[in-house]
Design a protein around this motif. Structure first.
Motif: not given
Length: 203
Positions: A144, A167, A169, A175, A177
């Motif tokens: 990340k 990162c 989130d 995105r 991830c």
């Protein structure tokens, strides 16, 4: 080869994963050519390591049929991803490799990580020493911080990490991830090799 790398290789081998160490990129390229002598069709997952090694060109010069979605137009990428996933041998890297032998990855589409454990007859994962971490937690931290943000920036994605380098989130439509995998042992239906190279490679 230092003691840490030696321990990683021993732990991978205990997990029935074929693991070797190479001092240089030239040595690992030679080994891949030897390992893929009888493999005509080569699939490649999205990987800066593969690009830095110029492996696709080296194998193409050997007369191999190459399927890599990075080499085709956007509208053809899904078709090429599917062909790569059923190749004789699949080449990629890993986002992180723990000292205990876990291969930890985060993917956006999922073609790379899924092909690492199902589909191809054989998978060769090339990993620079910069990607070795102590455990799964530090592996996730590495990905990340050191893998996803620079990759997002390289692709020109409109994600927070591409701007901040960290990162968040996010819930961005772009995105990356989306899928996290941990390979902790050799997959049942394929041959898995991990080649550790004694220099930094990829993200």
């Amino acid at each position: 080869m230092n003691n840490k790398v030696k321990a990683v290789i021993e732990n991978l081998q205990r997990r029935k994963i074929k693991a070797q160490y190479f001092d240089s990129r030239e040595a690992v390229i030679k080994a891949i050519l030897e390992e893929s002598t009888n493999d005509q069709v080569v699939g490649i997952g999205g990987s800066m390591t593969i690009k830095e090694l110029n492996l696709h060109e080296v194998l193409k010069d050997e007369g191999k049929e190459i399927h890599w979605h990075w080499l085709v137009d956007l509208q053809k990428r899904n078709e090429v991803r599917q062909k790569a996933a059923s190749a004789d041998v699949y080449l990629t890297s890993t986002n992180a490799l723990t000292e205990t032998g876990d291969l930890v990855n985060i993917d956006g589409v999922g073609n790379r990580v899924s092909a690492m454990y199902y589909g191809p007859k054989k998978v060769i994962v090339i990993c620079g020493i910069n990607k070795i971490t102590s455990d799964v937690t530090s592996a996730m931290e590495r990905i990340k911080k050191e893998a996803c943000p620079p990759n997002a920036k390289r692709l020109g994605l409109k994600t927070p990490c591409a701007v901040t380098g960290e990162c968040n989130d996010c819930r961005s439509e772009q995105r990356m991830c989306n899928i996290t995998t941990i390979i902790s042992h050799k997959p049942m239906a394929m041959e898995l090799h991990v080649y550790i190279v004694g220099e930094p490679l990829g993200y």
